[in-house]
Motif scaffolding. Structure first.
Motif: not given
Length: 143
Positions: A19-27, A96-100, A137-143
């Motif tokens: 939604k924020k446009g900062d990363f991709y994920r699976l549907p 809000h959905l953008k697909l690729r 998966n550990v991504d604690v350094g990211r917000i």
């Protein structure tokens, strides 16, 4: 808890922009308390992509993720299924959905969530791997 679908066509994987446009994920998305994981996945794909039938869904990955939000560390369990959709038309039903469609080797761990899943998707062939696979998966350094 989340449920997401690995949709592959012609060697490409469908991803959606956050939604924020900062990363991709699976549907897919969050599973409601009254739903099973597969019911939640079916609902999310119907709401987001207009897909009425996910066909046979094969559990491929269970990802236990830790990441940071403004409120603190989040601990989330995600179920990732390989879904056989045949020739079903796939188009976003929410603004809000953008697909690729991307090649698996294009998945960049810096722009994909959960980042640890990207390397597994890069070598996914859907037939010879033993499933499900458990990933931390550990991504604690990211917000």
């Amino acid at each position: 808890m989340t449920a997401r679908c690995i949709i592959m066509r012609d060697g490409l994987i469908l991803v959606q922009l956050s939604k924020k446009g900062d990363f991709y994920r699976l549907p897919g998305g969050r599973v409601r308390p009254e739903e099973t994981v597969l019911q939640g996945l079916q609902r999310e794909l119907r709401e987001e992509l207009g897909i009425s039938d996910i066909g046979e869904a094969k559990l491929a990955f269970i990802v236990e993720s830790f990441y940071r939000r403004r409120s603190g560390i989040v601990h989330e369990i995600g179920f990732y299924f390989i879904c056989s959709l045949g020739d079903a038309e796939i188009k976003p039903r929410e603004e809000h959905l953008k697909l690729r469609w991307v090649r698996p080797d294009e998945l960049d761990v810096d722009n994909f969530r959960p980042s640890a899943l990207a390397k597994y998707l890069r070598k996914l062939d859907g037939s010879s791997d033993v499933y499900p696979q458990y990933i931390i998966n550990v991504d604690v350094g990211r917000i």
